[in-house]
Design a protein around this motif. Sequence first.
Motif, mmCIF file in Angstrom:
data_model
loop_
_atom_site.group_PDB
_atom_site.id
_atom_site.type_symbol
_atom_site.label_atom_id
_atom_site.label_comp_id
_atom_site.label_asym_id
_atom_site.label_seq_id
_atom_site.Cartn_x
_atom_site.Cartn_y
_atom_site.Cartn_z
ATOM 1 N N MET A 122 7.519 10.659 -10.608
ATOM 2 C CA MET A 122 8.158 9.454 -10.103
ATOM 3 C C MET A 122 7.123 8.334 -10.074
ATOM 4 N N ALA A 123 7.492 7.172 -10.622
ATOM 5 C CA ALA A 123 6.602 6.018 -10.631
ATOM 6 C C ALA A 123 6.710 5.299 -9.292
ATOM 7 N N THR A 124 5.596 5.214 -8.566
ATOM 8 C CA THR A 124 5.608 4.558 -7.254
ATOM 9 C C THR A 124 4.895 3.218 -7.338
ATOM 10 N N LYS A 125 5.378 2.302 -6.515
ATOM 11 C CA LYS A 125 4.787 0.974 -6.433
ATOM 12 C C LYS A 125 4.484 0.647 -4.986
ATOM 13 N N ILE A 126 3.418 -0.085 -4.789
ATOM 14 C CA ILE A 126 3.121 -0.647 -3.476
ATOM 15 C C ILE A 126 3.595 -2.089 -3.562
ATOM 16 N N ARG A 127 4.558 -2.434 -2.731
ATOM 17 C CA ARG A 127 5.154 -3.769 -2.830
ATOM 18 C C ARG A 127 5.567 -4.287 -1.466
ATOM 19 N N LEU A 128 6.058 -5.529 -1.459
ATOM 20 C CA LEU A 128 6.478 -6.174 -0.223
ATOM 21 C C LEU A 128 7.977 -5.993 -0.025
ATOM 22 N N GLN A 129 8.369 -5.757 1.208
ATOM 23 C CA GLN A 129 9.776 -5.648 1.581
ATOM 24 C C GLN A 129 10.056 -6.784 2.551
ATOM 25 N N ARG A 130 10.950 -7.712 2.161
ATOM 26 C CA ARG A 130 11.159 -8.938 2.922
ATOM 27 C C ARG A 130 12.019 -8.699 4.158
ATOM 28 N N HIS A 131 11.591 -9.306 5.261
ATOM 29 C CA HIS A 131 12.345 -9.325 6.507
ATOM 30 C C HIS A 131 12.215 -10.723 7.086
ATOM 31 N N GLY A 132 12.798 -10.951 8.242
ATOM 32 C CA GLY A 132 12.702 -12.260 8.876
ATOM 33 C C GLY A 132 13.907 -13.109 8.537
ATOM 34 N N LYS A 133 13.913 -14.332 9.073
ATOM 35 C CA LYS A 133 15.050 -15.212 8.821
ATOM 36 C C LYS A 133 14.753 -16.198 7.701
ATOM 37 N N LYS A 134 15.737 -16.984 7.360
ATOM 38 C CA LYS A 134 15.604 -17.937 6.270
ATOM 39 C C LYS A 134 14.491 -18.938 6.580
ATOM 40 N N GLN A 159 1.021 1.933 -8.109
ATOM 41 C CA GLN A 159 0.627 0.641 -8.683
ATOM 42 C C GLN A 159 1.062 -0.497 -7.767
ATOM 43 N N PRO A 160 0.129 -1.316 -7.273
ATOM 44 C CA PRO A 160 0.531 -2.453 -6.444
ATOM 45 C C PRO A 160 1.079 -3.590 -7.316
ATOM 46 N N THR A 161 2.028 -4.331 -6.763
ATOM 47 C CA THR A 161 2.511 -5.534 -7.445
ATOM 48 C C THR A 161 1.407 -6.575 -7.380
ATOM 49 N N ASP A 162 1.601 -7.701 -8.063
ATOM 50 C CA ASP A 162 0.546 -8.721 -8.105
ATOM 51 C C ASP A 162 0.186 -9.226 -6.713
ATOM 52 N N THR A 163 1.201 -9.533 -5.910
ATOM 53 C CA THR A 163 0.945 -10.036 -4.558
ATOM 54 C C THR A 163 0.284 -8.970 -3.696
ATOM 55 N N CYS A 164 0.765 -7.745 -3.804
ATOM 56 C CA CYS A 164 0.153 -6.661 -3.019
ATOM 57 C C CYS A 164 -1.266 -6.383 -3.485
ATOM 58 N N ARG A 165 -1.515 -6.518 -4.771
ATOM 59 C CA ARG A 165 -2.882 -6.335 -5.278
ATOM 60 C C ARG A 165 -3.810 -7.378 -4.643
ATOM 61 N N ALA A 166 -3.340 -8.616 -4.538
ATOM 62 C CA ALA A 166 -4.151 -9.663 -3.907
ATOM 63 C C ALA A 166 -4.397 -9.343 -2.440
ATOM 64 N N ILE A 167 -3.378 -8.858 -1.747
ATOM 65 C CA ILE A 167 -3.522 -8.505 -0.332
ATOM 66 C C ILE A 167 -4.490 -7.332 -0.170
ATOM 67 N N LEU A 168 -4.347 -6.324 -1.020
ATOM 68 C CA LEU A 168 -5.229 -5.163 -0.929
ATOM 69 C C LEU A 168 -6.668 -5.532 -1.290
ATOM 70 N N SER A 169 -6.842 -6.456 -2.223
ATOM 71 C CA SER A 169 -8.193 -6.929 -2.551
ATOM 72 C C SER A 169 -8.790 -7.679 -1.370
ATOM 73 N N TYR A 170 -7.969 -8.488 -0.719
ATOM 74 C CA TYR A 170 -8.406 -9.258 0.452
ATOM 75 C C TYR A 170 -8.873 -8.328 1.570
ATOM 76 N N LYS A 171 -8.170 -7.220 1.760
ATOM 77 C CA LYS A 171 -8.529 -6.275 2.810
ATOM 78 C C LYS A 171 -9.607 -5.278 2.382
ATOM 79 N N GLY A 172 -9.938 -5.209 1.081
ATOM 80 C CA GLY A 172 -11.023 -4.358 0.625
ATOM 81 C C GLY A 172 -10.602 -3.010 0.081
ATOM 82 N N VAL A 173 -9.322 -2.746 -0.019
ATOM 83 C CA VAL A 173 -8.864 -1.450 -0.521
ATOM 84 C C VAL A 173 -9.252 -1.287 -1.989
ATOM 85 N N MET A 174 -9.036 -2.309 -2.778
ATOM 86 C CA MET A 174 -9.340 -2.224 -4.208
ATOM 87 C C MET A 174 -10.855 -2.102 -4.434
#
Length: 181
Positions: free
Chosen positions: A1-13, A65-80
């Motif tokens: 199974m191909a897994t992705k690390i991605r963002l799941q949107r919540h919150g209001k408009k 595989q992280p999405t582009d935005t998640c890759r940036a977030i993970l790089s910011y936090k030092g995971v990558m």
Amino acid sequence: MATKIRLQRHGKKGKPFYYIVVADSRAPRDGRFIERLGSYNPNTNPATIDINFDKTLEWVNTGAQPTDTCRAILSYKGVMYKKHLQGGVAKGALTEEQANEKFAAWTDQKSGKITGKKSDLSTAKEEAKKAALIAEAKKKEDKAAAIAAKNAPPVEEVEVAEEEAEVEAPAAEEATEEGAE
């Protein structure tokens, strides 16, 4: 199974809030997920990122595989970066101690930058408040002066009228004296 690390949107408009999740790549964006790794709130300045570092590193190492935005977030936090250092240890280019030292130095530098940005933002906010307060006080003084000028009797007009009356009175006396002769 191909897994992705991605963002799941919540919150209001207009006020999004995201969960960082591991999901099957075929699942819908806000649908089923395998595991929640953390959260990301872009509404704050700087953005608030709360992430389970060890679980995220484990998922990245197993092939998620992280999405582009998640890759940036993970790089910011030092995971990558940590994954990169672990690859160097696996190849024999670094020892485990050297990798840990490099990561600790990078973490210290990153936290210093974040602290500096937060302090700059807070001082800019304080200066903006002071400038607004000064501008408001000046505006209030100008308004008070305008009201005082409006409510005060017209002193200049009264003085001018008295001077004109004094000038006209001698002229009238001269005219009556000339008419009497």
